[in-house]
Design an enzyme around this catalytic site. Structure first.
Site, PDB file in Angstrom:
ATOM      1  N   ARG A  31      47.334  40.879  28.803  1.00 55.60           N
ATOM      2  CA  ARG A  31      46.830  42.178  28.345  1.00 55.60           C
ATOM      3  C   ARG A  31      46.337  42.087  26.904  1.00 55.60           C
ATOM      4  NH1 ARG A  31      48.296  46.728  31.435  1.00 55.60           N
ATOM      5  NH2 ARG A  31      49.938  46.404  32.990  1.00 55.60           N
ATOM      6  N   ARG A  50      41.869  39.539  29.871  1.00 52.87           N
ATOM      7  CA  ARG A  50      42.038  38.579  30.965  1.00 52.87           C
ATOM      8  C   ARG A  50      42.940  39.137  32.064  1.00 52.87           C
ATOM      9  NH1 ARG A  50      38.460  34.280  31.080  1.00 52.87           N
ATOM     10  NH2 ARG A  50      37.674  34.145  28.953  1.00 52.87           N
ATOM     11  N   HIS A  90      44.550  31.988  37.460  1.00 51.53           N
ATOM     12  CA  HIS A  90      43.599  30.962  36.999  1.00 51.53           C
ATOM     13  C   HIS A  90      43.342  31.004  35.496  1.00 51.53           C
ATOM     14  CE1 HIS A  90      40.577  34.189  36.990  1.00 51.53           C
ATOM     15  NE2 HIS A  90      39.774  33.365  36.339  1.00 51.53           N
ATOM     16  N   HIS A 113      42.616  24.734  29.316  1.00 45.09           N
ATOM     17  CA  HIS A 113      43.318  25.974  29.642  1.00 45.09           C
ATOM     18  C   HIS A 113      43.599  26.071  31.145  1.00 45.09           C
ATOM     19  CE1 HIS A 113      39.155  27.504  30.436  1.00 45.09           C
ATOM     20  NE2 HIS A 113      39.766  28.197  31.363  1.00 45.09           N
ATOM     21  N   ASP A 198      32.062  42.075  32.719  1.00 41.13           N
ATOM     22  CA  ASP A 198      31.475  41.994  31.376  1.00 41.13           C
ATOM     23  C   ASP A 198      30.279  42.935  31.256  1.00 41.13           C
ATOM     24  OD1 ASP A 198      33.395  40.138  30.862  1.00 41.13           O
ATOM     25  OD2 ASP A 198      32.050  38.440  30.589  1.00 41.13           O
ATOM     26  N   TYR A 253      27.306  36.404  24.733  1.00 36.76           N
ATOM     27  CA  TYR A 253      28.214  35.280  24.493  1.00 36.76           C
ATOM     28  C   TYR A 253      27.741  34.380  23.361  1.00 36.76           C
ATOM     29  CZ  TYR A 253      29.481  36.577  29.314  1.00 36.76           C
ATOM     30  OH  TYR A 253      29.831  37.268  30.449  1.00 36.76           O
TER      31      TYR A 253
END
Length: 342
Positions: A31, A50, A90, A113, A198, A253
């Site tokens: 969060r 995420r 994931h 990651h 997004d 981005y």
């Protein structure tokens, strides 16, 4: 089943096992990790995390499995649960400001990651008897747990040139490795969700029709494996997927101010690296799950209270960020005056 209302996908259902994973502190940490890093300082609406993205990917993974079940009756309940959990966890391994943290770690010990996501998931399972028991009741074995890890990080095995490198499932179900993270074609449910999400929070128009893509998805034999393919008439929809990704990179981005912000925040993290954690450095935390899960986007707010003398002069940038200062494209020592870009 637990029913959630998602702004992107509407009403979605999650299994009790998935909800147990979500309710752990390790998962709730997401969060506080923004999906688009520092982009909310340019696009004020880009405050999504995420956390909701992973839940969305879990939902989409289940939708794909339901569609493929009609083409391959051998798909089991365990297969579906594994793919859904892979979608759910994931991004568990992302550090502060998402991909920005990857550049700070700088490939330390070949760390990624994706690997960290599976490491944290195993940490959750090993430390929670209820979740462990629930997974066992769903029929998952140690092989299935490893299968989840392979679904999250397919890079290493797909990069091998010879033989089938996966142990979770055989070639007869090789298409399962193309649902959550597709290293071969780049068309996966992770991309479906983050593009839709997004665009929604950035206020960018989006014409991606993921439901039609899933409806037209087909399992085919190719090169001795079963792969996911789409009807030829869907080429424009597939093209639109990648065009939308390119468009977001251009306007968001890779926005010049976003790149400048990332440089600044990365320098701040490197400057406080040795002292931020009392029992180790930020970069070394990737070796210790219990330390790593303490790192979130709140890192900058915590740094603001640290004595700048301990953080080198770079720590002053942490304070100046709240006044709209940031690195210039040409010089990282000059800070432009403009705050919000249209």
């Amino acid at each position: 089943m637990t029913i959630l209302n998602d702004p992107i996908h509407g009403t979605i259902e999650l299994s009790p096992t998935c909800m147990m994973i979500i309710d752990t502190p390790e998962y709730q940490r997401l969060r506080n990790i923004k999906q688009t890093g520092t982009l909310n300082m340019i696009y004020p609406g880009a405050t999504h995390s995420r956390f909701e993205h992973c839940i969305g990917v879990c939902y989409l993974a289940g939708a794909v499995m339901d569609k493929l079940k009609s083409q391959d009756p051998t798909i089991s309940h365990v297969d579906k649960i594994c793919v859904q959990i892979a979608g759910l966890i994931h991004d568990l391994g992302h550090g502060p400001f998402s991909h920005l943290f990857d550049s700070v770690v700088g490939g330390k010990d070949n760390w990624t990651h994706e690997q960290m996501s599976f490491t944290i998931f195993k940490h959750i399972v090993e430390g929670n008897e209820r979740i462990k028991k629930s997974l066992e009741e769903e029929g998952l074995t140690s092989r299935d747990i490893n299968f989840i890890g392979e679904l999250v990080d397919t890079k290493e095995c797909f990069s091998e040139s010879e033989g089938w490198q996966f142990s979770g499932r055989g070639k007869d179900k090789s298409y399962l490795y193309e649902i959550v993270s597709n290293e071969r074609t780049g068309i996966d449910v992770d991309k479906f969700d983050y593009l839709l999400r997004d665009c929604y929070y950035l206020g960018v128009s989006c014409t991606l029709d993921w439901r039609r893509l899933v409806h037209m998805m087909k399992i085919v034999d190719f090169g001795g494996e079963k792969r996911l393919a789409f009807r030829d008439k869907e080429k424009n929809n597939v093209y639109n997927l990648f065009y939308l990704r390119m468009h977001l990179h251009r306007i968001a981005y890779q926005h010049v101010t976003c790149v400048s912000l990332n440089l600044m925040v990365a320098d701040i993290m490197r400057a406080v690296d040795p002292i931020y954690l009392k029992d180790g450095s930020i970069r070394d935390s990737v070796k210790d799950t219990s330390k790593y899960i303490r790192l979130t986007d709140s890192l900058l707010d915590v740094i603001a209270f640290i004595d700048p003398s301990h953080c080198l002069s770079t720590c002053n940038l942490c304070v100046s960020r709240s006044h709209g200062s940031r690195y210039n494209e040409g010089s990282r020592s000059n800070l432009p005056k403009r705050w919000i870009h249209s």
